[in-house]
Design a protein around this motif. Structure first.
Motif, PDB file in Angstrom:
ATOM      1  N   ARG A  50      25.873 -35.084 -98.880  1.00  0.00           N
ATOM      2  CA  ARG A  50      25.433 -35.963 -97.805  1.00  0.00           C
ATOM      3  C   ARG A  50      25.330 -37.404 -98.289  1.00  0.00           C
ATOM      4  N   THR A  51      25.663 -38.322 -97.405  1.00  0.00           N
ATOM      5  CA  THR A  51      25.439 -39.744 -97.631  1.00  0.00           C
ATOM      6  C   THR A  51      24.360 -40.189 -96.662  1.00  0.00           C
ATOM      7  N   TYR A  52      23.323 -40.821 -97.186  1.00  0.00           N
ATOM      8  CA  TYR A  52      22.234 -41.344 -96.360  1.00  0.00           C
ATOM      9  C   TYR A  52      22.497 -42.815 -96.097  1.00  0.00           C
ATOM     10  N   GLU A  63      24.670 -48.292-102.687  1.00  0.00           N
ATOM     11  CA  GLU A  63      25.629 -49.382-102.470  1.00  0.00           C
ATOM     12  C   GLU A  63      25.501 -49.946-101.070  1.00  0.00           C
ATOM     13  N   LEU A  64      25.885 -51.194-100.934  1.00  0.00           N
ATOM     14  CA  LEU A  64      25.913 -51.813 -99.615  1.00  0.00           C
ATOM     15  C   LEU A  64      27.023 -51.162 -98.812  1.00  0.00           C
ATOM     16  N   CYS A  65      26.871 -51.137 -97.498  1.00  0.00           N
ATOM     17  CA  CYS A  65      27.902 -50.508 -96.674  1.00  0.00           C
ATOM     18  C   CYS A  65      28.069 -51.254 -95.362  1.00  0.00           C
ATOM     19  N   ASP A  66      29.215 -51.047 -94.742  1.00  0.00           N
ATOM     20  CA  ASP A  66      29.471 -51.604 -93.418  1.00  0.00           C
ATOM     21  C   ASP A  66      28.788 -50.732 -92.384  1.00  0.00           C
ATOM     22  N   SER A  67      28.110 -51.380 -91.473  1.00  0.00           N
ATOM     23  CA  SER A  67      27.406 -50.659 -90.428  1.00  0.00           C
ATOM     24  C   SER A  67      27.160 -51.603 -89.274  1.00  0.00           C
ATOM     25  N   ALA A  68      26.969 -51.040 -88.099  1.00  0.00           N
ATOM     26  CA  ALA A  68      26.616 -51.861 -86.940  1.00  0.00           C
ATOM     27  C   ALA A  68      25.243 -52.492 -87.153  1.00  0.00           C
ATOM     28  N   GLU A  69      24.423 -51.842 -87.953  1.00  0.00           N
ATOM     29  CA  GLU A  69      23.075 -52.329 -88.257  1.00  0.00           C
ATOM     30  C   GLU A  69      23.146 -53.348 -89.391  1.00  0.00           C
ATOM     31  N   ASN A  70      22.406 -54.444 -89.285  1.00  0.00           N
ATOM     32  CA  ASN A  70      22.342 -55.438 -90.358  1.00  0.00           C
ATOM     33  C   ASN A  70      21.575 -54.873 -91.551  1.00  0.00           C
ATOM     34  N   PHE A  71      21.846 -55.413 -92.741  1.00  0.00           N
ATOM     35  CA  PHE A  71      21.119 -55.076 -93.967  1.00  0.00           C
ATOM     36  C   PHE A  71      21.209 -53.587 -94.299  1.00  0.00           C
ATOM     37  N   ALA A  72      22.385 -53.007 -94.093  1.00  0.00           N
ATOM     38  CA  ALA A  72      22.593 -51.570 -94.312  1.00  0.00           C
ATOM     39  C   ALA A  72      23.044 -51.291 -95.742  1.00  0.00           C
ATOM     40  N   PHE A  73      22.633 -50.133 -96.248  1.00  0.00           N
ATOM     41  CA  PHE A  73      23.067 -49.652 -97.550  1.00  0.00           C
ATOM     42  C   PHE A  73      23.128 -48.131 -97.500  1.00  0.00           C
ATOM     43  N   ALA A  74      23.797 -47.549 -98.476  1.00  0.00           N
ATOM     44  CA  ALA A  74      23.998 -46.097 -98.480  1.00  0.00           C
ATOM     45  C   ALA A  74      23.566 -45.505 -99.808  1.00  0.00           C
ATOM     46  N   ILE A  75      23.037 -44.303 -99.734  1.00  0.00           N
ATOM     47  CA  ILE A  75      22.750 -43.491-100.913  1.00  0.00           C
ATOM     48  C   ILE A  75      23.800 -42.386-100.888  1.00  0.00           C
ATOM     49  N   ARG A  76      24.724 -42.439-101.854  1.00  0.00           N
ATOM     50  CA  ARG A  76      25.834 -41.480-101.895  1.00  0.00           C
ATOM     51  C   ARG A  76      25.684 -40.549-103.096  1.00  0.00           C
ATOM     52  N   PHE A  77      25.971 -39.288-102.856  1.00  0.00           N
ATOM     53  CA  PHE A  77      25.953 -38.287-103.909  1.00  0.00           C
ATOM     54  C   PHE A  77      27.382 -37.837-104.157  1.00  0.00           C
ATOM     55  N   GLY A  78      27.680 -37.449-105.392  1.00  0.00           N
ATOM     56  CA  GLY A  78      29.023 -36.982-105.737  1.00  0.00           C
ATOM     57  C   GLY A  78      29.336 -35.653-105.077  1.00  0.00           C
ATOM     58  N   TYR A  83      15.372 -48.222 -91.428  1.00  0.00           N
ATOM     59  CA  TYR A  83      16.043 -47.494 -90.353  1.00  0.00           C
ATOM     60  C   TYR A  83      16.980 -46.493 -90.998  1.00  0.00           C
ATOM     61  N   LYS A  84      16.852 -45.231 -90.600  1.00  0.00           N
ATOM     62  CA  LYS A  84      17.664 -44.148 -91.154  1.00  0.00           C
ATOM     63  C   LYS A  84      18.604 -43.629 -90.083  1.00  0.00           C
ATOM     64  N   ARG A  85      19.888 -43.604 -90.416  1.00  0.00           N
ATOM     65  CA  ARG A  85      20.864 -43.061 -89.466  1.00  0.00           C
ATOM     66  C   ARG A  85      20.872 -41.549 -89.568  1.00  0.00           C
ATOM     67  N   GLY A  86      20.806 -40.907 -88.430  1.00  0.00           N
ATOM     68  CA  GLY A  86      20.818 -39.451 -88.390  1.00  0.00           C
ATOM     69  C   GLY A  86      22.157 -38.887 -88.805  1.00  0.00           C
ATOM     70  N   GLU A  87      22.142 -37.664 -89.284  1.00  0.00           N
ATOM     71  CA  GLU A  87      23.387 -37.022 -89.730  1.00  0.00           C
ATOM     72  C   GLU A  87      24.204 -36.513 -88.539  1.00  0.00           C
TER      73      GLU A  87
END
Length: 136
Positions: free
Chosen positions: A89-91, A69-84, A25-29
């Motif tokens: 953008r963070t996905y 990295e793992l992240c807090d989200s309303a969705e279970n099993f969420a993680f983020a791809i963060r760029f410097g 599941y991908k959260r929209g920007e």
């Protein structure tokens, strides 16, 4: 090497083996709802498609210079791809299970050329140490 939409779409859908593939599941920007997408990881490129059988990706994320990295989200099993960088953008993605999330985080963390370079250096170091220990 010159990349264009056609060559990226071909690479995304060709028969070369994927490093990981599955629904996330991908959260929209702009609209922050989650959308179920089919993801395919090949090398350092993460492609995502509307459906599993789609012939062209909706998008691609080049995984150089990112942290997973793992992240807090309303969705279970969420993680983020963060760029410097401040405007990068963070996905935010979410898997369907704990095991799927762990698999994706592991494979995405290993997808960059920087990681592969570290692995190669470590293997070269081990090889040198082994060759020093062998009788001539």
């Amino acid at each position: 090497m010159k990349l264009n939409e056609r060559s990226l779409a071909f690479y995304a859908t060709c028969d070369s083996p994927a490093d990981n593939a599955g629904f996330l599941y991908k959260r929209g920007e702009r609209h922050t709802a989650y959308h179920r997408r089919w993801f395919v990881l090949k090398g350092n490129m993460l492609f995502y498609f509307e459906e599993r059988d789609s012939r062209e990706p909706v998008g691609v994320i080049v995984l150089e210079g990112c942290n997973v990295e793992l992240c807090d989200s309303a969705e279970n099993f969420a993680f983020a791809i963060r760029f410097g960088g401040s405007k990068s953008r963070t996905y935010v993605l979410a898997a369907e299970s704990q095991a799927a999330m762990e698999s994706w985080v592991k494979s995405l963390s290993r997808a960059s050329f920087d990681y592969m370079r570290l692995v190669v250096r470590e293997l070269e170091k081990q090889l040198q140490e082994m060759s020093r220990g062998l009788p001539a």
